[in-house]
Design a protein around this motif. Structure first.
Motif, short mmCIF file in Angstrom:
data_model
loop_
_atom_site.label_atom_id
_atom_site.label_comp_id
_atom_site.label_asym_id
_atom_site.label_seq_id
_atom_site.Cartn_x
_atom_site.Cartn_y
_atom_site.Cartn_z
N LEU A 44 -8.34 34.76 -8.28
CA LEU A 44 -8.93 34.96 -9.60
C LEU A 44 -8.26 36.11 -10.34
O LEU A 44 -7.97 36.02 -11.53
CB LEU A 44 -10.43 35.20 -9.49
CG LEU A 44 -11.28 34.02 -9.03
CD1 LEU A 44 -12.73 34.44 -8.88
CD2 LEU A 44 -11.15 32.86 -9.98
N THR A 45 -8.01 37.19 -9.62
CA THR A 45 -7.38 38.36 -10.23
C THR A 45 -5.95 38.06 -10.66
O THR A 45 -5.48 38.57 -11.67
CB THR A 45 -7.39 39.53 -9.23
OG1 THR A 45 -8.73 39.77 -8.82
CG2 THR A 45 -6.85 40.79 -9.86
N VAL A 46 -5.27 37.20 -9.92
CA VAL A 46 -3.88 36.89 -10.24
C VAL A 46 -3.78 35.85 -11.35
O VAL A 46 -2.96 35.99 -12.27
CB VAL A 46 -3.14 36.39 -8.97
CG1 VAL A 46 -1.78 35.84 -9.30
CG2 VAL A 46 -3.04 37.52 -7.95
N HIS A 51 -4.41 32.85 -17.65
CA HIS A 51 -5.15 31.74 -18.24
C HIS A 51 -5.84 32.17 -19.54
O HIS A 51 -5.78 31.47 -20.55
CB HIS A 51 -6.18 31.21 -17.24
CG HIS A 51 -7.11 30.19 -17.82
ND1 HIS A 51 -6.73 28.90 -18.11
CD2 HIS A 51 -8.42 30.30 -18.20
CE1 HIS A 51 -7.75 28.24 -18.62
NE2 HIS A 51 -8.79 29.08 -18.68
N TYR A 52 -6.52 33.32 -19.50
CA TYR A 52 -7.18 33.82 -20.71
C TYR A 52 -6.18 34.08 -21.82
O TYR A 52 -6.42 33.77 -22.98
CB TYR A 52 -7.97 35.10 -20.42
CG TYR A 52 -9.22 34.90 -19.61
CD1 TYR A 52 -10.01 33.77 -19.77
CD2 TYR A 52 -9.62 35.85 -18.68
CE1 TYR A 52 -11.17 33.59 -19.03
CE2 TYR A 52 -10.77 35.67 -17.93
CZ TYR A 52 -11.53 34.55 -18.11
OH TYR A 52 -12.67 34.38 -17.38
N ALA A 53 -5.04 34.66 -21.46
CA ALA A 53 -4.03 34.97 -22.47
C ALA A 53 -3.47 33.68 -23.08
O ALA A 53 -3.26 33.60 -24.30
CB ALA A 53 -2.91 35.80 -21.84
N THR A 62 -4.95 43.27 -23.30
CA THR A 62 -6.39 43.38 -23.51
C THR A 62 -7.16 42.89 -22.28
O THR A 62 -8.12 43.53 -21.84
CB THR A 62 -6.83 42.59 -24.75
OG1 THR A 62 -6.09 43.06 -25.88
CG2 THR A 62 -8.31 42.73 -25.01
N VAL A 63 -6.71 41.77 -21.74
CA VAL A 63 -7.36 41.24 -20.53
C VAL A 63 -7.21 42.25 -19.39
O VAL A 63 -8.17 42.53 -18.67
CB VAL A 63 -6.75 39.88 -20.13
CG1 VAL A 63 -7.32 39.40 -18.81
CG2 VAL A 63 -7.01 38.86 -21.21
N GLY A 64 -6.03 42.83 -19.23
CA GLY A 64 -5.81 43.83 -18.19
C GLY A 64 -6.68 45.06 -18.37
O GLY A 64 -7.23 45.60 -17.42
#
Length: 96
Positions: A44-46, A51-53, A62-64
């Motif tokens: 999930l972390t990888v 996917h969100y981006a 921003t996701v990071g």
């Protein structure tokens, strides 16, 4: 009720037992519970940030930053919640 086995049979937890560090097999057994969670969390972390981006158009930075903020909040709240739960357990064992 000074016998530790009698307290264990009754379901109580003595403070001397609770403060004693885990050694050997006990420590491995305690830590092994986190292994299945790590198997789920790593993919999930990888994969989720990319996917969100890609799918939602959220910038990867921003996701990071959001994931970092969540992990930092977790690192601060986990010890606090653990101490709070320990205090509640001590209070409950005194009342029983």
């Amino acid at each position: 009720m000074s016998n530790p086995s009698a307290a264990a049979l009754k379901g109580g937890l003595q403070t001397a037992d609770a403060a004693r560090p885990l050694h050997g097999v006990q420590g491995l057994a305690y830590g092994a519970l986190g292994l299945p969670l790590a198997f789920v969390a790593l993919p999930l972390t990888v994969h989720l940030p990319e996917h969100y981006a890609r799918e939602l158009g959220v910038p990867l930075a921003t996701v990071g930053a959001l994931l970092l903020a969540v992990r930092a909040t977790d690192a601060i709240s986990d010890p606090w919640l653990g101490r709070w739960a320990d205090q509640l357990l001590r209070q409950r064992s005194r009342c029983a």
